[in-house]
Design a protein around this motif. Structure first.
Motif, mmCIF file in Angstrom:
data_model
loop_
_atom_site.group_PDB
_atom_site.id
_atom_site.type_symbol
_atom_site.label_atom_id
_atom_site.label_comp_id
_atom_site.label_asym_id
_atom_site.label_seq_id
_atom_site.Cartn_x
_atom_site.Cartn_y
_atom_site.Cartn_z
ATOM 1 N N PRO A 1 -27.429 92.713 20.035
ATOM 2 C CA PRO A 1 -26.670 93.379 21.376
ATOM 3 C C PRO A 1 -25.618 94.096 20.759
ATOM 4 C CG PRO A 1 -26.758 91.116 21.600
ATOM 5 C CD PRO A 1 -27.513 91.215 20.334
ATOM 6 N N GLY A 2 -25.017 95.305 21.619
ATOM 7 C CA GLY A 2 -24.037 96.175 21.134
ATOM 8 C C GLY A 2 -24.486 97.674 21.347
ATOM 9 N N ILE B 1 -32.273 87.476 26.127
ATOM 10 C CA ILE B 1 -31.239 87.296 25.175
ATOM 11 C C ILE B 1 -30.395 88.329 24.670
ATOM 12 C CG2 ILE B 1 -32.762 85.419 24.002
ATOM 13 C CD1 ILE B 1 -33.736 87.605 21.948
ATOM 14 N N ASP B 2 -30.378 89.364 25.698
ATOM 15 C CA ASP B 2 -29.634 90.560 25.273
ATOM 16 C C ASP B 2 -28.137 90.678 25.842
ATOM 17 O OD1 ASP B 2 -32.007 92.024 27.567
ATOM 18 O OD2 ASP B 2 -30.064 91.143 28.003
ATOM 19 N N ALA C 1 -25.214 85.361 21.342
ATOM 20 C CA ALA C 1 -23.764 85.160 21.497
ATOM 21 C C ALA C 1 -23.373 84.188 20.520
ATOM 22 C CB ALA C 1 -23.565 84.544 22.793
ATOM 23 N N LYS C 2 -24.111 83.047 20.079
ATOM 24 C CA LYS C 2 -23.560 82.119 18.851
ATOM 25 C C LYS C 2 -24.733 81.964 18.177
ATOM 26 C CE LYS C 2 -22.614 78.899 21.806
ATOM 27 N NZ LYS C 2 -22.975 79.409 23.154
ATOM 28 N N GLN C 3 -24.555 81.370 16.898
ATOM 29 C CA GLN C 3 -25.519 80.912 15.878
ATOM 30 C C GLN C 3 -25.187 79.956 15.391
ATOM 31 O OE1 GLN C 3 -24.304 84.447 16.033
ATOM 32 N NE2 GLN C 3 -22.187 83.398 15.345
ATOM 33 N N SER C 4 -26.097 78.954 14.790
ATOM 34 C CA SER C 4 -25.832 77.854 13.784
ATOM 35 C C SER C 4 -26.930 77.719 12.844
ATOM 36 C CB SER C 4 -25.746 76.973 14.980
ATOM 37 O OG SER C 4 -26.795 76.729 15.723
ATOM 38 N N CYS C 5 -26.675 76.672 12.074
ATOM 39 C CA CYS C 5 -27.653 76.073 10.941
ATOM 40 C C CYS C 5 -28.753 75.349 11.810
ATOM 41 C CB CYS C 5 -26.888 75.233 10.029
ATOM 42 S SG CYS C 5 -28.226 74.414 8.626
ATOM 43 N N TYR D 1 -22.083 79.059 12.670
ATOM 44 C CA TYR D 1 -21.967 79.905 11.550
ATOM 45 C C TYR D 1 -20.845 81.149 12.449
ATOM 46 C CZ TYR D 1 -23.519 83.061 7.953
ATOM 47 O OH TYR D 1 -23.414 84.124 6.741
ATOM 48 N N PRO D 2 -20.040 81.727 11.459
ATOM 49 C CA PRO D 2 -19.113 82.608 11.872
ATOM 50 C C PRO D 2 -19.839 83.982 12.396
ATOM 51 C CG PRO D 2 -18.476 82.005 9.772
ATOM 52 C CD PRO D 2 -19.818 81.195 9.954
ATOM 53 N N HIS D 3 -19.352 84.498 13.739
ATOM 54 C CA HIS D 3 -20.063 85.458 14.298
ATOM 55 C C HIS D 3 -19.924 86.811 13.376
ATOM 56 C CE1 HIS D 3 -22.269 86.815 17.957
ATOM 57 N NE2 HIS D 3 -21.253 87.982 17.932
#
Ligand code: APR
Length: 280
Positions: free
Chosen positions: A91-92, A120-121, A142-146, A153-155
């Motif tokens: 996105p962006g 997911i956009d 919008a978010k992420q993780s292990c 995990y930091p954006h």
């Protein structure tokens, strides 16, 4: 034969009938379901359209099969195809379409009970639909993780990794697992938000389905939860998901941006919709 089909709620099973139903104030709790088709005019390919769809254009990633790019077990073995694609989809760089603005307009008019999206956009959010109205059934960027220890995990580090087409790893010393945006991959469970809100479909007095092939479950089963005599309107290039089988189903087949413009015009909302989209 006693035909126990409930009496038709729409004056006519077409766009005019839907507009009349809305203008007569019979649609106060609209539930909308969306898919990739509402973002194609923003420049984001959908998945299954035969020539332009993502799955028809992944040959360069040497996948065993197209959907592997979003398969959790394949990702564990080889995260590179996903991160190559993520660089293109992140996105962006895209702005909402007029179809996204139509959703915002329904909310502004106090008619949008809930929006279930597979996309997911994040374009629904960017169009101004409040987060608490949106169910992102397949997650989002919008978010992420292990994927192993689930540590967020930091954006900013994720944006850097995606920009540089690098594969990010968990920051926990004793983990180092692969990091993935909180997108629902094949083989993963949908967020509880999806199941917690599914009951709202039985409360809807109008259901609009836009830009989806209704080919991925459990999302594709949502239209079945809509009340038997509640109008279900499909705005899509092709007929899908058995929509059209019920007394009050309406098929508005064609481009969704055109479809929402025609529906808005029939409701007397076209100027408002165009003005909303221009400011998005
Ligand atoms: N106007 C109207 N309909 C359109 C348009 C358009 N401009 N562009 C595409 N469509 C239609 C296509 O004809 C198709 O029926 O939208 C649908 C898109 O279907 P898919 O490509 O399968 O996308 P979607 O239904 O969102 O996919 C569901 O599959 O891979 C998974 O998780 C992924 O969320 C995705 C899920």
């Amino acid at each position: 034969v006693d035909d126990n089909t409930p009496p038709q709620k729409l004056s006519s099973r077409n766009l005019e009938g839907v507009a009349k139903y809305i203008k007569d104030g019979k649609a106060r709790k609209i539930v909308v379901m969306t898919g990739a088709g509402i973002s194609t005019s923003a420049g984001i390919p959908d998945f299954r359209s035969s020539d332009t769809g993502l799955y028809a254009n992944l040959a360069r990633l040497n996948l065993p099969y197209a959907e592997a790019v979003f398969d959790i077990s394949y990702f564990r073995n080889n995260p590179h195809p996903f991160y190559t694609l993520a660089h293109e989809l992140y996105p962006g760089r895209y702005r909402p379409t007029i179809s996204h603005s139509f959703l915002k307009l329904l909310h502004q008019k106090g008619l949008l009970l809930k929006l279930f999206t597979q996309n997911i956009d994040c374009l629904e959010r960017e169009a101004g639909v409040p987060e608490d109205i949106i169910v992102e059934a397949h997650g989002s960027f919008a978010k992420q993780s292990c994927i192993d220890c689930k540590t967020p995990y930091p954006h900013d580090l994720m944006q850097k990794a995606i920009h540089e087409k690098q594969v990010p790893h968990c920051q926990q010393e004793n983990c180092k697992g692969l990091v993935k945006p909180d997108i629902v991959f094949f083989g993963e469970a949908l967020p509880s938000d999806f199941f917690d809100n599914r009951y709202l479909l039985s409360q809807a007095d109008l259901c609009i389905i836009m830009g989806t092939s209704l080919s991925v479950h459990p999302f594709a089963s949502l239209p079945q939860f809509v009340g038997e005599s509640v109008p279900r309107v499909l705005i899509n290039l092709e007929q899908v998901g058995g929509i059209g089988s019920r007394t009050d189903d309406v098929l508005l087949l064609g481009d969704c941006d055109e479809g929402v413009r025609k529906l808005a015009k029939a409701c007397g909302w076209l100027e408002e919709l165009e003005a909303l989209w221009v400011t998005t």
